[in-house]
Write a protein that holds these residues in place. Structure first.
Motif, mmCIF file in Angstrom:
data_model
loop_
_atom_site.group_PDB
_atom_site.id
_atom_site.type_symbol
_atom_site.label_atom_id
_atom_site.label_comp_id
_atom_site.label_asym_id
_atom_site.label_seq_id
_atom_site.Cartn_x
_atom_site.Cartn_y
_atom_site.Cartn_z
ATOM 1 N N VAL A 45 -41.550 98.231 1.069
ATOM 2 C CA VAL A 45 -41.826 97.034 2.036
ATOM 3 C C VAL A 45 -40.936 97.073 3.190
ATOM 4 C CG1 VAL A 45 -42.157 94.525 2.326
ATOM 5 C CG2 VAL A 45 -43.072 95.680 0.159
ATOM 6 N N THR A 46 -41.245 96.986 4.276
ATOM 7 C CA THR A 46 -40.167 97.021 5.603
ATOM 8 C C THR A 46 -39.943 95.511 6.300
ATOM 9 O OG1 THR A 46 -42.012 97.016 7.228
ATOM 10 C CG2 THR A 46 -41.258 99.219 6.339
ATOM 11 N N PHE A 47 -38.692 95.502 6.854
ATOM 12 C CA PHE A 47 -38.554 94.416 7.505
ATOM 13 C C PHE A 47 -39.600 93.804 8.434
ATOM 14 C CE2 PHE A 47 -33.882 95.573 7.163
ATOM 15 C CZ PHE A 47 -33.540 94.356 6.266
ATOM 16 N N GLY A 48 -39.738 92.351 8.338
ATOM 17 C CA GLY A 48 -40.980 91.809 9.120
ATOM 18 C C GLY A 48 -41.834 91.286 8.092
ATOM 19 N N PHE A 49 -41.976 91.640 6.653
ATOM 20 C CA PHE A 49 -42.894 91.339 5.887
ATOM 21 C C PHE A 49 -42.343 89.986 5.177
ATOM 22 C CE2 PHE A 49 -44.863 95.359 5.890
ATOM 23 C CZ PHE A 49 -46.374 94.832 5.775
ATOM 24 N N ASN A 50 -43.165 89.107 5.129
ATOM 25 C CA ASN A 50 -42.528 87.603 4.232
ATOM 26 C C ASN A 50 -42.535 87.956 2.891
ATOM 27 O OD1 ASN A 50 -42.358 86.579 6.601
ATOM 28 N ND2 ASN A 50 -44.559 85.978 6.638
ATOM 29 N N ILE A 51 -41.322 88.073 2.252
ATOM 30 C CA ILE A 51 -41.338 88.425 0.744
ATOM 31 C C ILE A 51 -40.062 87.239 0.130
ATOM 32 C CG2 ILE A 51 -42.182 90.759 0.927
ATOM 33 C CD1 ILE A 51 -38.862 91.204 0.662
ATOM 34 N N ARG A 52 -40.529 86.767 -0.927
ATOM 35 C CA ARG A 52 -39.319 85.936 -1.555
ATOM 36 C C ARG A 52 -38.431 86.919 -2.561
ATOM 37 N NH1 ARG A 52 -39.797 80.690 -2.879
ATOM 38 N NH2 ARG A 52 -41.778 80.680 -1.890
ATOM 39 N N TRP A 53 -37.088 86.583 -2.301
ATOM 40 C CA TRP A 53 -36.423 87.184 -3.186
ATOM 41 C C TRP A 53 -35.189 86.425 -3.634
ATOM 42 C CZ3 TRP A 53 -31.403 88.350 -0.798
ATOM 43 C CH2 TRP A 53 -31.377 88.186 0.710
ATOM 44 N N TYR A 54 -34.504 86.814 -4.413
ATOM 45 C CA TYR A 54 -33.374 85.792 -4.947
ATOM 46 C C TYR A 54 -31.890 87.116 -5.288
ATOM 47 C CZ TYR A 54 -37.017 82.789 -6.443
ATOM 48 O OH TYR A 54 -38.196 81.833 -6.398
ATOM 49 N N TYR A 55 -30.967 86.350 -4.931
ATOM 50 C CA TYR A 55 -29.838 87.217 -5.224
ATOM 51 C C TYR A 55 -28.798 86.349 -5.990
ATOM 52 C CZ TYR A 55 -28.560 84.746 -0.953
ATOM 53 O OH TYR A 55 -28.448 83.596 0.117
ATOM 54 N N ARG A 56 -28.002 87.062 -6.615
ATOM 55 C CA ARG A 56 -26.589 86.481 -7.309
ATOM 56 C C ARG A 56 -25.593 87.418 -7.062
ATOM 57 N NH1 ARG A 56 -27.147 84.862 -13.448
ATOM 58 N NH2 ARG A 56 -25.268 83.369 -13.300
ATOM 59 N N MET A 57 -24.558 86.932 -6.545
ATOM 60 C CA MET A 57 -23.302 87.781 -6.172
ATOM 61 C C MET A 57 -22.141 87.180 -6.565
ATOM 62 S SD MET A 57 -24.319 88.816 -2.251
ATOM 63 C CE MET A 57 -26.052 88.203 -1.718
ATOM 64 N N ASN A 58 -21.194 87.946 -6.768
ATOM 65 C CA ASN A 58 -19.869 87.514 -6.847
ATOM 66 C C ASN A 58 -18.981 87.335 -5.195
ATOM 67 O OD1 ASN A 58 -18.614 89.892 -5.985
ATOM 68 N ND2 ASN A 58 -18.672 90.774 -8.163
ATOM 69 N N ALA A 59 -17.732 86.856 -5.442
ATOM 70 C CA ALA A 59 -17.312 86.575 -4.136
ATOM 71 C C ALA A 59 -17.074 87.986 -3.186
ATOM 72 C CB ALA A 59 -15.741 85.938 -4.135
ATOM 73 N N ARG A 60 -16.769 89.113 -3.955
ATOM 74 C CA ARG A 60 -16.719 90.292 -3.114
ATOM 75 C C ARG A 60 -17.852 90.842 -2.468
ATOM 76 N NH1 ARG A 60 -18.294 95.027 -3.688
ATOM 77 N NH2 ARG A 60 -19.032 94.705 -5.840
ATOM 78 N N GLU A 61 -18.773 90.686 -3.310
ATOM 79 C CA GLU A 61 -20.086 91.099 -2.894
ATOM 80 C C GLU A 61 -20.753 90.240 -1.737
ATOM 81 O OE1 GLU A 61 -22.238 92.650 -7.021
ATOM 82 O OE2 GLU A 61 -21.799 90.629 -6.798
ATOM 83 N N ILE A 62 -20.296 88.904 -1.752
ATOM 84 C CA ILE A 62 -20.906 88.150 -0.721
ATOM 85 C C ILE A 62 -20.045 88.397 0.502
ATOM 86 C CG2 ILE A 62 -20.761 85.527 0.138
ATOM 87 C CD1 ILE A 62 -21.171 84.554 -2.757
#
Length: 131
Positions: A45-62
């Motif tokens: 799936v390329t950019f441009g498609f409407n997809i739902r996603w969730y993310y969880r990050m620590n301070a370094r990753e953010i």
């Protein structure tokens, strides 16, 4: 799967048919892979498609992802999402982390990396006119 955004700029430079053709190919490839490998199908799936996603990050990753993806060269939709998340969530929930994030680009630019793609498409159109 199948809903995607088509930017008006694509029509302005004459690449809208190419774009829609490629998006159709991505949909077909995704559907073919999905039958046997549903988890792996998401990777086509390329950019441009409407997809739902969730993310969880620590301070370094953010810090890393937001500084990497907010400059003008980033995809406009992804860039806007991260800018809004930074302004509305990171600053509110983690103000101490936010103040150390020095390379977040909150400027508004509409085209970003698309500017170079438009130049390429214009050159391609000019070459097609000559031949």
């Amino acid at each position: 799967m199948g809903r995607y955004n088509t930017r008006s700029e694509y029509g302005d430079v004459g690449i809208i048919d190419d774009y829609k053709s490629k998006m159709k190919e991505v949909i077909e490839l995704h559907n073919a892979i999905y039958e046997k490998m549903p988890l792996q199908a998401q990777y086509v799936v390329t950019f441009g498609f409407n997809i739902r996603w969730y993310y969880r990050m620590n301070a370094r990753e953010i810090t890393h992802i937001f500084e990497l993806r907010t400059p003008p060269g980033g995809h406009p939709d992804y860039r806007t999402l991260l800018q809004d998340t930074f302004k509305n969530e990171v600053r509110r929930v983690h103000p101490d982390v936010a103040k150390h994030m020095k390379f977040i680009d909150l400027t508004e630019t509409t085209l970003g990396r698309l500017t170079s793609e438009i130049r390429i498409a214009q050159k391609k159109n000019e070459l097609n006119k000559v031949s």
